[in-house]
Scaffold this motif. Structure first.
Motif, PDB file in Angstrom:
ATOM      1  N   ILE A 339      -4.992  11.390  -2.963  1.00  0.00           N
ATOM      2  CA  ILE A 339      -3.987  12.178  -2.244  1.00  0.00           C
ATOM      3  C   ILE A 339      -3.528  11.493  -0.960  1.00  0.00           C
ATOM      4  N   GLY A 340      -4.114  10.322  -0.627  1.00  0.00           N
ATOM      5  CA  GLY A 340      -3.802   9.642   0.632  1.00  0.00           C
ATOM      6  C   GLY A 340      -2.335   9.287   0.780  1.00  0.00           C
ATOM      7  N   LEU A 341      -1.744   8.627  -0.247  1.00  0.00           N
ATOM      8  CA  LEU A 341      -0.337   8.245  -0.179  1.00  0.00           C
ATOM      9  C   LEU A 341       0.564   9.470  -0.128  1.00  0.00           C
ATOM     10  N   TYR A 342       0.180  10.517  -0.857  1.00  0.00           N
ATOM     11  CA  TYR A 342       0.980  11.743  -0.856  1.00  0.00           C
ATOM     12  C   TYR A 342       0.997  12.372   0.539  1.00  0.00           C
ATOM     13  N   ILE A 343      -0.147  12.376   1.221  1.00  0.00           N
ATOM     14  CA  ILE A 343      -0.204  12.911   2.581  1.00  0.00           C
ATOM     15  C   ILE A 343       0.682  12.080   3.505  1.00  0.00           C
ATOM     16  N   CYS A 344       0.610  10.753   3.365  1.00  0.00           N
ATOM     17  CA  CYS A 344       1.453   9.878   4.193  1.00  0.00           C
ATOM     18  C   CYS A 344       2.930  10.163   3.958  1.00  0.00           C
ATOM     19  N   SER A 345       3.312  10.308   2.696  1.00  0.00           N
ATOM     20  CA  SER A 345       4.713  10.587   2.371  1.00  0.00           C
ATOM     21  C   SER A 345       5.163  11.901   2.983  1.00  0.00           C
ATOM     22  N   LEU A 346       4.309  12.916   2.876  1.00  0.00           N
ATOM     23  CA  LEU A 346       4.643  14.230   3.421  1.00  0.00           C
ATOM     24  C   LEU A 346       4.750  14.196   4.942  1.00  0.00           C
ATOM     25  N   LEU A 347       3.816  13.514   5.596  1.00  0.00           N
ATOM     26  CA  LEU A 347       3.843  13.434   7.064  1.00  0.00           C
ATOM     27  C   LEU A 347       5.058  12.648   7.547  1.00  0.00           C
ATOM     28  N   CYS A 348       5.413  11.582   6.825  1.00  0.00           N
ATOM     29  CA  CYS A 348       6.610  10.817   7.199  1.00  0.00           C
ATOM     30  C   CYS A 348       7.861  11.683   7.094  1.00  0.00           C
ATOM     31  N   GLU A 349       7.967  12.458   6.036  1.00  0.00           N
ATOM     32  CA  GLU A 349       9.122  13.348   5.868  1.00  0.00           C
ATOM     33  C   GLU A 349       9.147  14.414   6.964  1.00  0.00           C
ATOM     34  N   LYS A 350       7.976  14.949   7.340  1.00  0.00           N
ATOM     35  CA  LYS A 350       7.918  15.932   8.418  1.00  0.00           C
ATOM     36  C   LYS A 350       8.398  15.333   9.742  1.00  0.00           C
ATOM     37  N   HIS A 351       8.202  14.027   9.887  1.00  0.00           N
ATOM     38  CA  HIS A 351       8.575  13.343  11.124  1.00  0.00           C
ATOM     39  C   HIS A 351       9.931  12.656  10.993  1.00  0.00           C
ATOM     40  N   GLY A 352      10.721  13.066  10.017  1.00  0.00           N
ATOM     41  CA  GLY A 352      12.074  12.549   9.876  1.00  0.00           C
ATOM     42  C   GLY A 352      12.179  11.173   9.264  1.00  0.00           C
ATOM     43  N   GLY A 353      11.159  10.728   8.567  1.00  0.00           N
ATOM     44  CA  GLY A 353      11.180   9.398   7.957  1.00  0.00           C
ATOM     45  C   GLY A 353      10.873   9.436   6.483  1.00  0.00           C
ATOM     46  N   GLY A 354      10.215   8.400   6.014  1.00  0.00           N
ATOM     47  CA  GLY A 354       9.876   8.320   4.599  1.00  0.00           C
ATOM     48  C   GLY A 354       8.926   7.170   4.352  1.00  0.00           C
ATOM     49  N   ILE A 355       8.551   7.008   3.098  1.00  0.00           N
ATOM     50  CA  ILE A 355       7.597   5.968   2.727  1.00  0.00           C
ATOM     51  C   ILE A 355       8.093   5.257   1.480  1.00  0.00           C
ATOM     52  N   SER A 356       7.834   3.975   1.392  1.00  0.00           N
ATOM     53  CA  SER A 356       8.230   3.191   0.222  1.00  0.00           C
ATOM     54  C   SER A 356       7.072   2.291  -0.186  1.00  0.00           C
ATOM     55  N   LYS A 361       4.057 -10.444  -5.643  1.00  0.00           N
ATOM     56  CA  LYS A 361       3.440 -11.361  -6.618  1.00  0.00           C
ATOM     57  C   LYS A 361       1.932 -11.258  -6.545  1.00  0.00           C
ATOM     58  N   ILE A 362       1.433 -11.102  -5.338  1.00  0.00           N
ATOM     59  CA  ILE A 362       0.002 -10.861  -5.137  1.00  0.00           C
ATOM     60  C   ILE A 362      -0.128  -9.627  -4.247  1.00  0.00           C
ATOM     61  N   GLY A 363      -0.736  -8.591  -4.778  1.00  0.00           N
ATOM     62  CA  GLY A 363      -0.954  -7.393  -3.987  1.00  0.00           C
ATOM     63  C   GLY A 363       0.267  -6.481  -3.916  1.00  0.00           C
ATOM     64  N   ALA A 364       0.275  -5.651  -2.879  1.00  0.00           N
ATOM     65  CA  ALA A 364       1.327  -4.647  -2.731  1.00  0.00           C
ATOM     66  C   ALA A 364       1.581  -4.386  -1.255  1.00  0.00           C
ATOM     67  N   THR A 365       2.738  -3.747  -0.988  1.00  0.00           N
ATOM     68  CA  THR A 365       3.130  -3.403   0.375  1.00  0.00           C
ATOM     69  C   THR A 365       3.547  -1.951   0.434  1.00  0.00           C
ATOM     70  N   VAL A 366       3.054  -1.257   1.461  1.00  0.00           N
ATOM     71  CA  VAL A 366       3.461   0.118   1.724  1.00  0.00           C
ATOM     72  C   VAL A 366       4.120   0.133   3.098  1.00  0.00           C
ATOM     73  N   SER A 367       5.327   0.699   3.161  1.00  0.00           N
ATOM     74  CA  SER A 367       6.057   0.802   4.430  1.00  0.00           C
ATOM     75  C   SER A 367       6.285   2.265   4.759  1.00  0.00           C
ATOM     76  N   ALA A 368       5.797   2.686   5.919  1.00  0.00           N
ATOM     77  CA  ALA A 368       5.975   4.079   6.369  1.00  0.00           C
ATOM     78  C   ALA A 368       6.831   4.069   7.629  1.00  0.00           C
ATOM     79  N   ALA A 369       7.832   4.951   7.663  1.00  0.00           N
ATOM     80  CA  ALA A 369       8.737   5.020   8.804  1.00  0.00           C
ATOM     81  C   ALA A 369       8.793   6.445   9.333  1.00  0.00           C
ATOM     82  N   VAL A 370       8.811   6.587  10.669  1.00  0.00           N
ATOM     83  CA  VAL A 370       8.960   7.887  11.311  1.00  0.00           C
ATOM     84  C   VAL A 370      10.036   7.766  12.387  1.00  0.00           C
ATOM     85  N   THR A 371      10.757   8.855  12.592  1.00  0.00           N
ATOM     86  CA  THR A 371      11.827   8.854  13.587  1.00  0.00           C
ATOM     87  C   THR A 371      11.246   9.007  14.987  1.00  0.00           C
ATOM     88  N   ILE A 372      11.723   8.201  15.918  1.00  0.00           N
ATOM     89  CA  ILE A 372      11.245   8.274  17.300  1.00  0.00           C
ATOM     90  C   ILE A 372      12.374   8.726  18.233  1.00  0.00           C
TER      91      ILE A 372
END
Length: 372
Positions: A339-356, A361-372
């Protein structure tokens, strides 16, 4: 017709029919009796003359037949009315009661079996039809109430999972701070400034956990988490974030690299939400990374963006295609809720942002954005 009117109509039809049949039966019996002389004499009528012949040997049979016809003349109308009574009951049941009762019985049986996925249909508008309609309304109400209870149970499940999940990271930071302080004491390299820093961090995270517990105890679903933004200097925020990240990964045996861009202004942000997002992303990266984790923090276009890259196995194809869902695990692990990524996505949306999320090629990247 309503039930009363339908019953009266059927009764009238059957009584009329029985009356006609009774009159016909009486008339028929009368005709038969007129053909038999009650004194045992049979009259023969020929063309132009009448002859009367007595038949003593058949007189008794004729009298008996006449008596039988007389009895039939009395009994037959009674039997006709009895048959009319049964016919009335049968017709009323088949026409007005049988189908609605079967529908109601079937519906009640399915409801008892907790099956509400059906429809109670009725073609009549009488009292039983109205009862079927009321039954259908009751079924819809039960179904909606059950769905509401299911949604509440699901929300409570998500809330409990988030509560347990988000307490792990502050506890990990507290353990790391205590371990560092203990190591300093054991090595006899006690620095009052370091001890004060560790105690300050422990106090900060203890207060944060207390506030988090109060918030989670007062809300009914994750979407109700409040956002309380405050003005924080950028350098102080980055410094605290870096220290927290290194504490989380201290005992993992993996290399963490943190990089933050400069920003001259303070940021208006809910620090607890940002740290929950960062801690969840780092914890996931620590689970899946082989050796290296890279964390970058920057401000672009009025948004603070936090990116975490690892050299692990990457995200499942289903997660990339279907998006982030609760209780979706990258691998089977009884200690984690998925549920970790889901919580991050929800918190980002609550803060006016989002997650992608994306796979490299090797591994993965998660980008979380919040409005300041």
């Amino acid at each position: 017709m309503n039930l009363k009117k339908a019953l009266l109509t059927i009764v009238c039809i059957n009584i009329t029919t029985a009356l006609i049949l009774s009159l016909l039966s009486i008339w028929g019996c009368t005709v038969l009796l007129s053909q038999v002389a009650t004194d045992g004499t049979t009259a023969y009528i020929h063309s132009g003359s009448v002859s009367i012949t007595r038949a003593p040997e058949t007189a008794n049979q004729v009298i008996a037949a006449a008596e039988i016809i007389s009895i039939i003349q009395i009994i037959l109308p009674i039997l006709i009315y009895i048959l009319a009574l049964f016919s009335t009951a049968s017709m009323f049941y088949r026409l007005k009661l049988k189908e609605p009762l079967a529908v109601l019985a079937s519906g009640a049986s399915r409801i008892i079996g907790n099956d509400l996925d059906f429809t109670i249909e009725t073609k009549s508008r009488d009292e039983l039809g109205q009862l079927c309609t009321a039954f259908e309304i009751m079924r819809k109400t039960l179904l909606e109430n059950n769905r509401k209870l299911w949604r509440q149970a699901e929300e409570r499940k998500r809330l409990n999972a988030a509560f347990s999940h988000n307490l792990r990271n502050p506890v990990t930071v507290l353990k790391g701070s205590v371990k560092l302080a203990k190591k300093s004491v054991e090595n006899k390299t006690v620095n009052p400034g370091q001890i004060a820093g560790h105690l300050s961090l422990i106090e900060h995270y203890t207060g944060r956990m207390e506030r988090y517990i109060e918030i989670m105890s007062s809300i009914q679903k994750l979407e109700d988490i409040p956002v309380e933004q405050e003005c924080i200097p950028w350098d102080a925020l980055v410094s605290e974030l870096e220290h927290t990240i290194y504490l989380l990964g201290e005992n993992s045996g993996k290399h963490l690299n943190f990089c933050a861009s400069g920003y001259p202004k303070p940021v208006f942000i809910d620090k607890s939400i940002l740290f929950q997002i960062a801690e969840n992303l780092i914890s996931n990266a620590l689970r899946f990374a082989e050796q290296n984790i890279s964390v970058t923090c920057s401000v672009t276009g009025g948004r603070l963006e936090l990116s975490v890259t690892d050299d692990g196995c990457g995200f499942p194809t289903t997660l990339i295609q279907n998006g982030i869902q609760p209780f979706q695990k990258g691998k089977e692990d009884a200690e984690h809720f998925g549920i970790g990524l889901y919580i991050c996505s929800l918190l980002c949306e609550k803060h006016g942002g989002g997650i992608s999320v994306r796979n490299n090629k090797i591994g993965a990247t998660v980008s979380a954005a919040v409005t300041i």
